[in-house]
Design an enzyme around this catalytic site. Structure first.
Site, PDB file in Angstrom:
ATOM      1  N   GLY A   1       0.850  -1.186   0.000  1.00  0.00           N
ATOM      2  CA  GLY A   1       0.000   0.000   0.000  1.00  0.00           C
ATOM      3  C   GLY A   1       0.887   1.237   0.000  1.00  0.00           C
ATOM      4  O   GLY A   1       2.066   1.174   0.360  1.00  0.00           O
TER       5      GLY A   1
ATOM      6  N   GLY B   1       0.071  -4.823   0.752  1.00  0.00           N
ATOM      7  CA  GLY B   1      -1.183  -4.647   0.018  1.00  0.00           C
ATOM      8  C   GLY B   1      -1.306  -5.531  -1.205  1.00  0.00           C
ATOM      9  O   GLY B   1      -2.404  -5.928  -1.592  1.00  0.00           O
TER      10      GLY B   1
ATOM     11  N   GLU C   1       6.201  -5.890   7.508  1.00  0.00           N
ATOM     12  CA  GLU C   1       5.625  -4.754   8.253  1.00  0.00           C
ATOM     13  C   GLU C   1       6.228  -4.509   9.625  1.00  0.00           C
ATOM     14  O   GLU C   1       6.219  -3.372  10.102  1.00  0.00           O
ATOM     15  CB  GLU C   1       4.104  -4.950   8.392  1.00  0.00           C
ATOM     16  CG  GLU C   1       3.324  -4.734   7.108  1.00  0.00           C
ATOM     17  CD  GLU C   1       3.341  -5.923   6.160  1.00  0.00           C
ATOM     18  OE1 GLU C   1       2.776  -5.810   5.073  1.00  0.00           O
ATOM     19  OE2 GLU C   1       3.936  -6.964   6.509  1.00  0.00           O
TER      20      GLU C   1
ATOM     21  N   ASP D   1      -0.840  -7.017   7.765  1.00  0.00           N
ATOM     22  CA  ASP D   1      -2.300  -6.847   7.743  1.00  0.00           C
ATOM     23  C   ASP D   1      -2.922  -7.475   6.495  1.00  0.00           C
ATOM     24  O   ASP D   1      -2.501  -8.553   6.102  1.00  0.00           O
ATOM     25  CB  ASP D   1      -2.655  -5.366   7.914  1.00  0.00           C
ATOM     26  CG  ASP D   1      -2.198  -4.495   6.759  1.00  0.00           C
ATOM     27  OD1 ASP D   1      -1.241  -4.873   6.062  1.00  0.00           O
ATOM     28  OD2 ASP D   1      -2.802  -3.420   6.546  1.00  0.00           O
TER      29      ASP D   1
END
Length: 359
Positions: A71, A119, A142, A150
């Site tokens: 992302g 992402g 991350e 996530d």
């Protein structure tokens, strides 16, 4: 053939015969996902899902370097610091899209060629078919930027073989080529030079079913020669991984690695010691809880975590150290695992009440 491309050209949505093709088109940014792209993909995906003339959806990235490297978190961090709603909207809508991919009633094929992180994992791993090539590179890095794996990482990672997902989540270890398939991230492996031909064959299918699509992918997979003779890169370490990463606390995982003493374990210790202590603790709990939750429950939990991270210190510091100043010397707060209290941890997982992500 109908084509819809936004003015910035960051994404192209095309109907080719009976196939809907979504192409991420930000090669300069390794096809990183931003909110405007999410807002174009989601309604189109839903539309094709309902459309009796669309039989298959393909998701791919432009260029040879990346499917989608994650992302656009630099933008999200800036918004979070400025208290703008982008920090809420981005995660909310991204996770809603992840769920839509998982529940999509039409066969969904993600061509995860090149870098596939964060992402990009969310755009692929929940779909029915994921095709890797020798140039695929998968990672969930991350914890190195004060975040957590996530996009449903709390769902799919603990479901990988043994404790592999826990290892990948805490260390950000990079899997390449056929190992992306061997780990269970990809469903098929295709030689890169055949990828274009594979796509043509999928596009030329007449009203394809899940079975005929699987048949085409299987035939390419069977014929692929690259990496065929090697074994899974982590094969010889799986016993160690299963043993060391089965602990209930990050401190105990570290202790296990120390006691193991092998050069592999020493290497992992070095890596883990650089990560955000808060992120490590959140991540272990996220995967432990996620192992018995549905994907929607996991995404609701991860949305809570994302908002807690936006309001905290480490995510913004991680983005600064890795993406802005690039000094790779983040100053984590707290800097020590011992200082991350149960109360800190519980606060990350607290319900957001009416602001919770709902499906």
């Amino acid at each position: 053939m109908t084509k819809h491309t936004d003015t910035a050209g960051e994404i192209s949505l095309e109907r080719k015969g009976c196939v809907g093709v979504i192409t991420l088109n930000r090669p300069k940014f390794l096809n990183a996902l931003n909110l405007s792209m999410i807002r174009q993909i989601y309604p189109q995906l839903k539309k094709w899902e309902q459309d009796p003339e669309t039989f298959l959806i393909i998701m791919k990235g432009t260029g040879e370097k990346a499917f989608c490297a994650g992302g656009d978190i630099r933008e999200v961090s800036e918004a979070g610091k400025a208290n703008q709603t982008l920090a809420q909207d981005f995660f909310r809508e991204e996770y809603t899209l992840n769920n839509a991919i998982a529940s999509c009633q039409k066969p969904y094929v993600a061509l995860i060629h090149g870098i596939t992180m964060g992402g990009g994992v969310g755009l692929s791993v929940h779909g029915q078919f994921r095709v890797a090539t020798e140039k695929s590179l998968f990672a969930m890095p991350e914890t190195a930027i004060g975040l957590f794996p996530d996009v449903g990482g709390g769902y799919f990672l603990p479901r990988l073989q043994g404790k592999l997902g826990y290892f990948l989540a805490l260390t950000g270890f990079r899997l390449k080529g056929r190992d992306v398939f061997r780990a269970g991230i990809a469903t098929h492996f295709v030689d890169f030079e055949k990828l274009g031909q594979l796509e043509e064959d999928l596009l030329s299918l007449n009203s394809p079913s899940k079975e005929t699509i699987a048949g085409v992918l299987e035939s390419y997979h069977t014929k692929s020669k690259v990496d065929q003779d090697k074994s899974f890169i982590l094969e010889e370490h799986m016993d160690k991984i299963n043993r060391c990463f089965s602990a209930n606390t990050v401190e105990q995982i570290i202790e296990n690695l120390k006691q193991d003493g092998s050069s592999f374990s020493q290497e992992q210790l070095k890596v883990i010691n650089k990560m955000s202590p808060t992120s490590l603790k959140i991540t272990l709990r996220q995967l432990t809880e996620g192992s018995s939750k549905t994907l929607q429950e996991v995404l609701t939990m991860e949305y809570r975590l994302s908002q807690a991270c936006m309001g905290g210190h480490d995510f913004h510091e991680g983005v600064r150290a890795v993406l802005i100043d690039k000094d790779h010397a983040p100053k984590w707060k707290p800097a020590d695992l011992k200082e991350v209290t149960d109360e800190d941890l519980n606060n990350h997982f607290k319900s957001l009440g009416s602001n919770d992500l709902k499906f």
